[in-house]
Enzyme design. Structure first.
Site, PDB file in Angstrom:
ATOM      1  N   CYS A  84      34.423  53.971  39.557  1.00 41.79           N
ATOM      2  CA  CYS A  84      33.211  53.634  39.364  1.00 41.79           C
ATOM      3  C   CYS A  84      33.178  51.872  39.278  1.00 41.79           C
ATOM      4  O   CYS A  84      34.090  51.167  38.727  1.00 41.79           O
ATOM      5  CB  CYS A  84      32.619  53.899  38.107  1.00 41.79           C
ATOM      6  SG  CYS A  84      32.501  55.961  37.796  1.00 41.79           S
ATOM      7  N   ARG A 114      35.823  51.383  44.610  1.00 38.36           N
ATOM      8  CA  ARG A 114      35.888  52.093  43.127  1.00 38.36           C
ATOM      9  C   ARG A 114      35.390  53.341  43.087  1.00 38.36           C
ATOM     10  O   ARG A 114      35.621  54.061  42.067  1.00 38.36           O
ATOM     11  CB  ARG A 114      35.388  51.116  42.057  1.00 38.36           C
ATOM     12  CG  ARG A 114      36.096  49.744  42.226  1.00 38.36           C
ATOM     13  CD  ARG A 114      35.411  48.830  41.165  1.00 38.36           C
ATOM     14  NE  ARG A 114      35.843  49.517  39.947  1.00 38.36           N
ATOM     15  CZ  ARG A 114      36.914  49.149  39.037  1.00 38.36           C
ATOM     16  NH1 ARG A 114      37.809  48.322  39.577  1.00 38.36           N
ATOM     17  NH2 ARG A 114      37.115  49.571  37.884  1.00 38.36           N
ATOM     18  N   TRP A 165      32.326  57.360  40.760  1.00 43.22           N
ATOM     19  CA  TRP A 165      33.483  58.239  41.378  1.00 43.22           C
ATOM     20  C   TRP A 165      33.379  59.445  40.171  1.00 43.22           C
ATOM     21  O   TRP A 165      33.801  59.103  38.984  1.00 43.22           O
ATOM     22  CB  TRP A 165      34.856  57.559  41.292  1.00 43.22           C
ATOM     23  CG  TRP A 165      35.868  58.360  41.831  1.00 43.22           C
ATOM     24  CD1 TRP A 165      36.308  58.517  42.975  1.00 43.22           C
ATOM     25  CD2 TRP A 165      36.728  59.193  40.975  1.00 43.22           C
ATOM     26  NE1 TRP A 165      37.255  59.450  43.270  1.00 43.22           N
ATOM     27  CE2 TRP A 165      37.704  59.777  42.033  1.00 43.22           C
ATOM     28  CE3 TRP A 165      37.166  59.229  39.770  1.00 43.22           C
ATOM     29  CZ2 TRP A 165      38.717  60.466  41.539  1.00 43.22           C
ATOM     30  CZ3 TRP A 165      38.156  60.116  39.175  1.00 43.22           C
ATOM     31  CH2 TRP A 165      38.940  60.781  40.127  1.00 43.22           C
ATOM     32  N   ASN A 178      31.471  52.539  32.912  1.00 42.60           N
ATOM     33  CA  ASN A 178      32.651  52.706  33.755  1.00 42.60           C
ATOM     34  C   ASN A 178      33.599  53.173  32.771  1.00 42.60           C
ATOM     35  O   ASN A 178      33.603  52.678  31.671  1.00 42.60           O
ATOM     36  CB  ASN A 178      33.130  51.542  34.670  1.00 42.60           C
ATOM     37  CG  ASN A 178      34.521  51.958  35.184  1.00 42.60           C
ATOM     38  OD1 ASN A 178      34.924  53.098  35.462  1.00 42.60           O
ATOM     39  ND2 ASN A 178      35.439  50.878  35.283  1.00 42.60           N
ATOM     40  N   GLY A 179      34.233  54.205  32.843  1.00 40.54           N
ATOM     41  CA  GLY A 179      35.089  54.670  31.472  1.00 40.54           C
ATOM     42  C   GLY A 179      34.814  56.239  31.240  1.00 40.54           C
ATOM     43  O   GLY A 179      34.001  56.916  31.898  1.00 40.54           O
ATOM     44  N   GLU A 186      55.992  57.567  51.399  1.00 42.81           N
ATOM     45  CA  GLU A 186      54.756  56.765  51.701  1.00 42.81           C
ATOM     46  C   GLU A 186      53.903  57.051  52.944  1.00 42.81           C
ATOM     47  O   GLU A 186      52.814  57.367  53.139  1.00 42.81           O
ATOM     48  CB  GLU A 186      55.297  55.242  51.774  1.00 42.81           C
ATOM     49  CG  GLU A 186      53.974  54.322  51.763  1.00 42.81           C
ATOM     50  CD  GLU A 186      52.804  54.472  51.058  1.00 42.81           C
ATOM     51  OE1 GLU A 186      52.909  55.291  49.677  1.00 42.81           O
ATOM     52  OE2 GLU A 186      51.711  53.787  51.264  1.00 42.81           O
ATOM     53  N   LYS A 230      50.337  58.386  52.998  1.00 44.23           N
ATOM     54  CA  LYS A 230      49.169  57.885  53.849  1.00 44.23           C
ATOM     55  C   LYS A 230      48.495  58.364  54.780  1.00 44.23           C
ATOM     56  O   LYS A 230      47.193  58.539  55.097  1.00 44.23           O
ATOM     57  CB  LYS A 230      49.837  56.533  54.568  1.00 44.23           C
ATOM     58  CG  LYS A 230      49.013  55.403  54.710  1.00 44.23           C
ATOM     59  CD  LYS A 230      49.042  54.207  53.519  1.00 44.23           C
ATOM     60  CE  LYS A 230      49.004  55.172  52.138  1.00 44.23           C
ATOM     61  NZ  LYS A 230      48.910  54.123  50.944  1.00 44.23           N
ATOM     62  N   GLU A 242      46.338  61.320  53.034  1.00 42.69           N
ATOM     63  CA  GLU A 242      45.051  60.702  52.516  1.00 42.69           C
ATOM     64  C   GLU A 242      43.888  60.326  53.469  1.00 42.69           C
ATOM     65  O   GLU A 242      42.840  60.727  53.191  1.00 42.69           O
ATOM     66  CB  GLU A 242      45.907  59.432  52.055  1.00 42.69           C
ATOM     67  CG  GLU A 242      44.913  58.747  50.730  1.00 42.69           C
ATOM     68  CD  GLU A 242      45.543  57.354  50.231  1.00 42.69           C
ATOM     69  OE1 GLU A 242      45.236  57.079  49.218  1.00 42.69           O
ATOM     70  OE2 GLU A 242      46.626  57.143  50.852  1.00 42.69           O
ATOM     71  N   HIS A 265      66.650  72.713  52.637  1.00 45.80           N
ATOM     72  CA  HIS A 265      66.800  73.470  51.707  1.00 45.80           C
ATOM     73  C   HIS A 265      65.254  73.942  51.207  1.00 45.80           C
ATOM     74  O   HIS A 265      64.966  74.125  50.148  1.00 45.80           O
ATOM     75  CB  HIS A 265      67.142  72.426  50.571  1.00 45.80           C
ATOM     76  CG  HIS A 265      68.517  72.067  50.449  1.00 45.80           C
ATOM     77  ND1 HIS A 265      69.487  73.003  50.694  1.00 45.80           N
ATOM     78  CD2 HIS A 265      69.240  70.778  50.767  1.00 45.80           C
ATOM     79  CE1 HIS A 265      70.715  72.228  50.536  1.00 45.80           C
ATOM     80  NE2 HIS A 265      70.274  70.901  50.806  1.00 45.80           N
ATOM     81  N   LYS A 318      39.815  53.785  44.483  1.00 41.77           N
ATOM     82  CA  LYS A 318      41.016  52.991  44.876  1.00 41.77           C
ATOM     83  C   LYS A 318      41.804  52.600  43.393  1.00 41.77           C
ATOM     84  O   LYS A 318      42.929  52.418  43.245  1.00 41.77           O
ATOM     85  CB  LYS A 318      40.487  51.514  45.380  1.00 41.77           C
ATOM     86  CG  LYS A 318      41.540  50.691  45.373  1.00 41.77           C
ATOM     87  CD  LYS A 318      41.339  49.805  46.709  1.00 41.77           C
ATOM     88  CE  LYS A 318      42.744  49.291  47.266  1.00 41.77           C
ATOM     89  NZ  LYS A 318      43.691  50.096  47.672  1.00 41.77           N
TER      90      LYS A 318
HETATM   91  C1  F6R Z   1      47.369  55.492  47.865  1.00 37.38           C
HETATM   92  C2  F6R Z   1      46.889  54.919  46.798  1.00 37.38           C
HETATM   93  C3  F6R Z   1      46.864  55.347  45.512  1.00 37.38           C
HETATM   94  C4  F6R Z   1      47.642  54.276  44.618  1.00 37.38           C
HETATM   95  C5  F6R Z   1      47.576  54.974  43.067  1.00 37.38           C
HETATM   96  C6  F6R Z   1      48.134  53.789  42.090  1.00 37.38           C
HETATM   97  O1  F6R Z   1      47.099  54.893  49.273  1.00 37.38           O
HETATM   98  O2  F6R Z   1      46.492  53.842  46.933  1.00 37.38           O
HETATM   99  O3  F6R Z   1      48.057  56.326  45.576  1.00 37.38           O
HETATM  100  O4  F6R Z   1      48.704  53.714  44.861  1.00 37.38           O
HETATM  101  O5  F6R Z   1      46.405  55.331  42.625  1.00 37.38           O
HETATM  102  O6  F6R Z   1      47.124  52.720  42.171  1.00 37.38           O
HETATM  103  P1  F6R Z   1      47.625  51.344  41.363  1.00 37.38           P
HETATM  104  O7  F6R Z   1      48.469  50.739  42.331  1.00 37.38           O
HETATM  105  O8  F6R Z   1      46.473  50.578  41.577  1.00 37.38           O
HETATM  106  O9  F6R Z   1      48.173  51.622  40.045  1.00 37.38           O
END
Ligand code: F6R
Length: 601
Positions: free
Chosen positions: A2, A27, A73, A99-100, A476, A480, A483, A499, A596
């Site tokens: 949010c 957000r 969100w 937000n919260g 990673e 990616k 996602e 395994h 994010k």
């Molecule tokens: C994936 C991604 C998330 C963040 C995770 C932690 O692309 O961005 O997996 O890495 O939510 O976020 P931060 O780094 O803001 O604590």
């Protein structure tokens, strides 16, 4: 999770609110709304969907110099128009964005409903305007807001406007809120990009702060109403950084921004073969016995990367998914350094882990991109990764800057911790770091990722394997890929494929073999075991690596020190994910169900 914005000035607020919301959409983007006050009541406009849907729905821009806005969100209730913010009290006199999470909303809602308040949404937020309205029966609005805030349990950044008042009321506890000081207007927002086009002068508000904005004045007080002083900061992000520029997506812009972001991360921090960290001078860590990293998602993968470097110097190190801190943390005492790795500095799981570590006596260090973020402020020390604003929900440039920052911190630790040993070739390693931005540029200019994405796009699943420093890169790469493409992708330590996961391997499951350090022989052997079952191998390695001869396809990694090679491999994998998602026509910057900054546990 949010985004909220508020703006007060001498002219209409709606346009600025909508632009601010667009800049905050990373957000959350499942519904959006604004409310303005123009002397003839509070007018609310909202919709499910994105800010662009809200703009299309507005036939005209509502007038009014005081306004609030929100992009959501969902946590409580689906992303419908009714659940979109701003929310109002029964009469529509008070509008609130939030937000919260309000933990005691169910009790408050029951009490207020018994008093005749009519609720229209499933959200926890809706209790706030009703509470303010209830208290306004006996108190001036400011005191009513203060009393409402004191009644709330949980986390909040809220902004409220009230019929016929030229004021914005705001408060924060546990969710970020920044005050922007423009020349003719004031702003409040969850994050700086919301108003970066108008001002770079900001005040990061703290928990317990209550703010009242008027067209020509603002006041920050504590919950008791006592004035508090907060420093003004100047943000060094350029408004240009916040836009997409020539790129189709923020993610592509941010992948291509890595030569610059990495150069910024490194600048001034490596001198004559030594690490020089301004906020962590030599001797900073002489009391440290052991290190624990706490992080989530991509930041967790960066932490795995940093931890391997630290272990090489003999320092006891654990890496904990922040959400698992209670069950996964070993003993903690004053010799423990807990490093929170978090690009946003707001992730609730990571924040809670840091707080628990601090309660148990650990010293805490935030490695983050966001100056003034909650985790940076609550930690004993902060190191900023200097990646610049990252808007695409999928983290790219922040991962590479985190990994480099952690490599530098690990060298500082290796030099300071009495029982640690510096790795033999530290000078060569640091020297080759300065070439990293240029080598990323080389990849961006020569990559075969787009062609490979086309070649394999119809596969059933995508596997990524690596050993040693290649392992976090494989994890990673898979994160990616899933996602942003919504395709099945998994990352494994190469030796683990046989395994269990090997059962999934067919001729329709390419295996990306990251061979950039660690025991690459093991990665090659395991990739060939998959190839024997029909899978294609995509080698992600230097050109002269033996895996290339065995592979059906190759993504080239320029020659560098093994510590940095994985980060170059990761850029190739970011590009494969990006092009695959683009072919599938996915909403790359706003993947479904994600946000994010995840500020709920
Ligand atoms: C994936 C991604 C998330 C963040 C995770 C932690 O692309 O961005 O997996 O890495 O939510 O976020 P931060 O780094 O803001 O604590």
């Amino acid at each position: 999770m949010c985004g909220i914005i508020a703006r007060i000035g001498s002219d209409d607020a709606a346009d600025t609110l909508l632009t601010g919301l667009e800049n905050l959409e990373y957000r959350g983007y499942d519904s959006a709304g604004i409310a303005v006050q123009n002397g003839s009541g509070v007018k609310v406009h909202k919709t499910s969907g994105e800010v662009s849907d809200l703009k299309s729905k507005l036939n005209y821009l509502p007038t009014g110099n005081v306004g609030i806005g929100h992009t959501r969100w969902s946590t409580h209730g689906p992303p419908t128009e009714e659940n979109a913010h701003p929310h109002t009290d029964s009469a529509g006199d008070v509008a609130v964005v939030h937000n919260g999470v309000i933990d005691n909303y169910a009790e408050l809602r029951t009490e207020l409903a018994e008093k005749g308040h009519v609720f229209r949404s499933d959200t926890d937020t809706e209790v706030i305007p009703h509470l303010i309205n209830e208290y306004r029966e006996e108190l001036p609005t400011e005191a009513a807001v203060r009393k409402a805030v004191e009644t709330l349990e949980g986390s909040y950044a809220i902004a409220a406007i009230v019929e016929d008042e030229d004021r914005v009321y705001a408060a924060r506890k546990g969710s970020p809120l920044v005050l922007g000081l423009g020349t003719d207007d004031w702003f409040l927002a969850s994050d700086v990009p919301a108003f970066l086009d108008y001002t770079d002068e900001v005040i990061y508000l703290e928990d317990g702060d209550v703010v009242v904005l008027e067209p020509d004045a603002y006041e920050i007080t504590d919950l008791e109403g006592e004035p508090v002083h907060r420093e003004t900061d100047t943000v060094d992000w350029d408004p240009e950084d916040a836009g997409k520029g020539e790129y189709a997506h923020y993610m592509k812009k941010e992948i291509h921004g890595q030569p610059t972001s990495l150069a910024n991360t490194i600048e001034g921090r490596v001198e004559d073969g030594e690490v020089d960290l301004e906020s962590l001078p030599a001797g900073s860590f002489t009391d440290v016995d052991e290190v624990q990293f706490v992080a989530c998602g991509t930041s967790y993968h960066a932490a795995l990367y940093g931890a391997q470097l630290l272990k090489a110097s003999g320092i006891r190190t654990e890496v904990i998914r922040a959400s698992e801190y209670d069950s996964a943390s070993g003993p903690v005492d004053e010799g423990t350094l807990t490093i929170a790795v978090t690009q946003s500095g707001e992730t609730a799981d990571t924040l809670q882990a840091v707080r628990k570590a601090a309660e148990r006596g650990a010293r805490t260090l935030a490695v983050t991109n966001v100056v003034g973020s909650t985790i940076a402020r609550e930690s004993d020390d902060a190191m900023y990764i200097r990646a610049g604003p990252e808007v695409g929900v999928a983290a790219t440039k922040t991962f590479s800057s985190q990994a480099v920052s952690l490599a530098l911190v690990s060298q500082r630790l290796a030099a300071d911790v009495p029982h640690a040993d510096q790795v033999d070739d530290v000078e060569a390693m640091l020297e080759s770091l300065t070439d990293l931005p240029e080598q990323v540029e080389e990849i961006l200019e020569t990559t075969d990722a787009e062609r490979l994405a086309k070649q394999y796009i119809d596969s059933d699943a995508f596997f990524f394997i690596g050993n040693g420093l290649g392992h976090p890169v494989a994890l990673e790469g898979a994160l990616k890929f899933k996602e942003i493409t919504y395709e099945h992708a998994e990352g494994f330590a190469s030796g683990q494929l046989k395994h269990g996961p090997l059962a999934l391997v067919t001729e329709r499951t390419p295996v990306f073999a990251v061979c950039t350090g660690g025991d690459d022989g093991k990665t090659k052997t395991n990739a060939i075991e998959a190839q024997t079952r029909g899978a294609s191998i995509v080698a992600v390695s230097p050109d002269d690596h033996p895996v290339v001869d065995a592979a059906e396809a190759h993504l080239s990694v320029p020659d560098t020190h093994p510590v940095w090679a994985g980060l170059l491999a990761n850029v190739q994998l970011q590009l494969v994910s990006y092009y695959a998602a683009d072919l599938l026509d996915r909403p790359i910057d706003k993947p479904r169900n994600l946000a994010k900054s995840v500020t709920v546990e």
